[in-house]
Write an enzyme that holds these catalytic residues in place. Structure first.
Site, PDB file in Angstrom:
ATOM      1  N   THR A 325      -1.461  17.027  -5.103  1.00 26.64           N
ATOM      2  CA  THR A 325      -2.534  17.987  -5.375  1.00 26.64           C
ATOM      3  C   THR A 325      -2.630  18.268  -6.882  1.00 26.64           C
ATOM      4  OG1 THR A 325      -1.204  20.014  -5.277  1.00 26.64           O
ATOM      5  CG2 THR A 325      -1.959  19.114  -3.176  1.00 26.64           C
ATOM      6  N   CYS A 326      -3.676  18.981  -7.252  1.00 28.21           N
ATOM      7  CA  CYS A 326      -3.898  19.260  -8.670  1.00 28.21           C
ATOM      8  C   CYS A 326      -3.253  20.573  -9.112  1.00 28.21           C
ATOM      9  CB  CYS A 326      -5.389  19.273  -8.970  1.00 28.21           C
ATOM     10  SG  CYS A 326      -6.141  17.690  -8.634  1.00 28.21           S
ATOM     11  N   ASP A 327      -2.267  21.051  -8.352  1.00 26.46           N
ATOM     12  CA  ASP A 327      -1.586  22.297  -8.675  1.00 26.46           C
ATOM     13  C   ASP A 327      -0.239  21.954  -9.314  1.00 26.46           C
ATOM     14  OD1 ASP A 327      -0.081  24.610  -8.653  1.00 26.46           O
ATOM     15  OD2 ASP A 327      -0.829  25.273  -6.711  1.00 26.46           O
ATOM     16  N   SER A 328       0.055  22.575 -10.453  1.00 20.73           N
ATOM     17  CA  SER A 328       1.307  22.214 -11.121  1.00 20.73           C
ATOM     18  C   SER A 328       2.545  22.732 -10.385  1.00 20.73           C
ATOM     19  CB  SER A 328       1.303  22.669 -12.580  1.00 20.73           C
ATOM     20  OG  SER A 328       0.881  24.003 -12.659  1.00 20.73           O
ATOM     21  N   ASN A 365      -6.226  20.756  -0.917  1.00 20.71           N
ATOM     22  CA  ASN A 365      -6.731  19.679  -1.780  1.00 20.71           C
ATOM     23  C   ASN A 365      -6.993  18.374  -1.008  1.00 20.71           C
ATOM     24  OD1 ASN A 365      -5.675  19.256  -5.297  1.00 20.71           O
ATOM     25  ND2 ASN A 365      -7.509  20.104  -4.399  1.00 20.71           N
TER      26      ASN A 365
END
Ligand code: PLP
Length: 379
Positions: A325-328, A365
């Site tokens: 996903t694009c979450d750090s 996501n």
């Protein structure tokens, strides 16, 4: 080098063979029915009482049907939705409604479905159950400050001993059937917490002047997360012996394992999407099948294979593993030891991943492992 049809027959059931043949790009679970039957058999022959399954650990149809085939008839459920799910796969299943806090409409739903046992840990919630049919089992949930679990459930639910006494007496006043229950916390590798809980349970029953119908010793039985196979028989033995000494009249014993029944029956397979020097990106992460890594630490039982099914050789080195996903936040908390020769497109196979994995996958996501592939021997 590929794997021939002849090798494949010899290897099955083997994740390597299946992956080499199918080259999946999505993360997936392998389900091994033989392993499920084996662990269910271990509980049924080893545990000195009734074994029920805590559905929340893995509510997949494969799990419920596999347990039904292994003879499981009673299930620990937390919600009306879990009740209906269990009954859809196991008609006539006995339901233990062991979420101690329920709305009034949930109480009505549990009554309509004939739940056989209800846990409580506070007086206000017990009063909501006053309308249950006489002699319905009420399992008062005890909590003690014991350690030994990887993650303690006592922080949320359970009554202290003084309140347990009040609850037991009130259960009897209401014409309901008193039992005791506790949960030592999940992934509990030592038998000591069970011994301590059972000793206190016996003392409380005596002090309350109540003969318990049953004693439910909860879940918490460990799986192998990389420290070696746990000694379940030693835990079963401690439970049986402790109950024998703690009670004047030994109540019927019940357990409700989640993790220990489902963990070994599933493997999780990831694929390496991208790789750079220090980090790799894989196709599932903490919002998917690996949510537990945040709370319980890493799963040690990992192997890596090339797309052709052969193991990746070479010494291991720790790498940061990012999910898709694009979450750090979507990275595993500690570097994971992986072979130097790791390459984009390789598969990472994790053993013992049936518990709190698919059940917690969010779909955030557009990711999250859902697919289950059944691995069974071919004739
Ligand atoms: C979650 C839960 C279980 C199962 O716990 P495991 O650690 O997975 O064995 C059993 N009983 C209750 C009441 C639970 O909430």
């Amino acid at each position: 080098m590929g794997i021939t049809a002849g090798d494949r027959r010899g290897l099955l059931p083997s994740p390597e063979t299946w992956l080499a043949a199918m080259q999946p790009d999505d993360p997936l679970f392998f389900f091994c029915p033989e392993r499920l039957a084996r662990i269910a058999g271990r509980f049924r022959t080893g545990f000195p009482g009734l074994v029920t399954y805590a559905v929340k650990a893995n509510p997949a149809p494969e799990m419920l049907e596999g347990l039904a085939l292994a003879g499981m008839r009673a299930f620990d459920v937390a919600s009306p939705e879990e009740m209906d799910l269990v009954r859809a796969h196991v008609p006539g299943a006995v339901l233990h409604y062991h979420n101690p806090v329920r709305s009034r409409s949930e109480v009505a739903a549990g009554m309509a479905r004939g739940c056989a046992s209800w846990s409580v840990d506070r007086l206000s919630e017990l009063e909501k159950l006053a309308g249950l049919p006489k002699d319905t089992e009420i399992a008062v949930r005890l909590k003690l400050p014991v350690t030994g679990a990887a993650y303690d459930f006592g922080a949320k639910f359970g009554a202290e001993p003084a309140l347990v006494l009040q609850l037991l007496r009130r259960v009897v006043d209401l014409g309901l059937r008193p039992s005791l229950t506790f949960h030592p916390g999940t992934q509990c590798r030592s038998a000591d917490p069970w011994a301590r809980y059972i000793q206190v349970a016996g003392a409380l029953a005596r002090e309350a002047g109540v003969t318990l119908h049953r004693l439910n010793v909860g879940g918490g039985f460990p799986s192998d997360r990389g420290e070696g196979a746990p000694d379940l028989d030693a835990i079963f033995d401690t439970i049986g012996r402790s109950a024998g000494t703690a009670f004047d009249t030994v109540p019927q014993l019940v357990c409700e394992p989640g993790r220990a029944l489902c963990a070994e029956a599933f493997l999780l397979v990831l694929r390496v999407k991208a790789i750079d020097d220090a980090a790799i990106f894989v196709n599932d992460g903490i919002y998917g099948g690996m949510a537990e890594w945040r709370d319980l630490g890493p799963m040690g039982r990992i192997r890596v294979m090339a797309p052709d099914g052969l193991p990746r050789p070479g010494p291991a080195r720790g790498r940061i593993v990012f999910g898709p996903t694009c979450d750090s936040l979507d990275r595993l908390p500690d570097p994971v030891p992986l072979p130097e020769s790791l390459t984009e497109g390789d598969y990472i196979v994790l053993e013992g991943m049936g518990a709190y994995s698919r059940a917690l996958a969010t779909g955030f996501n557009g990711y999250g492992a859902r697919r289950i592939v059944r691995l069974a021997p071919v004739g």
